[in-house]
Design an enzyme around this catalytic site. Structure first.
Site, PDB file in Angstrom:
ATOM      1  CG  ASN A 229      -1.792  -1.264   1.239  1.00 45.98           C
ATOM      2  OD1 ASN A 229      -1.579  -2.112   2.093  1.00 45.98           O
ATOM      3  ND2 ASN A 229      -2.704  -1.421   0.296  1.00 45.98           N
TER       4      ASN A 229
ATOM      5  CB  VAL B 228       0.525   6.381   2.662  1.00 47.88           C
ATOM      6  CG1 VAL B 228      -0.339   5.388   3.425  1.00 47.88           C
ATOM      7  CG2 VAL B 228       1.908   6.481   3.277  1.00 47.88           C
ATOM      8  CB  CYS B 229      -2.635   3.630  -1.392  1.00 52.23           C
ATOM      9  SG  CYS B 229      -4.294   3.306  -2.016  1.00 52.23           S
ATOM     10  CB  VAL B 230      -4.295   4.162   4.106  1.00 52.36           C
ATOM     11  CG1 VAL B 230      -4.016   5.582   4.525  1.00 52.36           C
ATOM     12  CG2 VAL B 230      -5.026   3.408   5.191  1.00 52.36           C
TER      13      VAL B 230
END
Length: 132
Positions: free
Chosen positions: A87, A95-97
């Site tokens: 992620n 950051v991919c959240v």
């Protein structure tokens, strides 16, 4: 709001995270995140256990935007240097959240974001993986 965030990080930060603004206007912050440890009988850790990871959060002019919250109000968060994680963008460290996109709400703080990222290190989200 930013003054309250700075006060939190100066007085009562989470045990494994340190943060501070790196610009006078407090729109750019740096964090040192101690990689989480998996506590079990074998004492195995995550790949990041006991390592200190550098994270930079950049707040846009909409942060935290109380009316009509959108992901545009969320900070941009990157690991510097990038880390290998499903992620995390391997080239940029972005950051991919979900807390930084579709579930962003004005009540989220930098502590909320950093604790979410800490959890993501232990529990990657394959549904939003950036790296195959």
């Amino acid at each position: 709001r930013l003054a309250k965030e700075r006060e939190f990080w100066e007085k009562t930060p989470p045990t494994n995270i340190r943060g501070r603004p790196i610009q006078q206007d407090m729109r750019k912050w740096e964090f040192s995140l101690k990689g989480p440890v998996i506590e079990d009988n074998t004492q195995n850790g995550s790949p990041f256990a006991h390592r200190f990871l550098n994270v930079v959060a950049t707040l846009n002019e909409n942060y935290p935007r109380t009316e009509y919250p959108t992901s545009e109000s969320a900070p941009s968060v990157t690991f510097n240097p990038p880390i290998y994680h499903p992620n995390i963008n391997m080239e940029t460290g972005a950051v991919c959240v979900n807390v930084l996109s579709d579930t962003w709400v004005p009540g989220n703080t930098l502590a909320t974001v950093m604790n979410t990222i800490n959890g993501l290190l232990l529990n990657p989200n394959p549904k939003s993986a950036l790296n195959g």
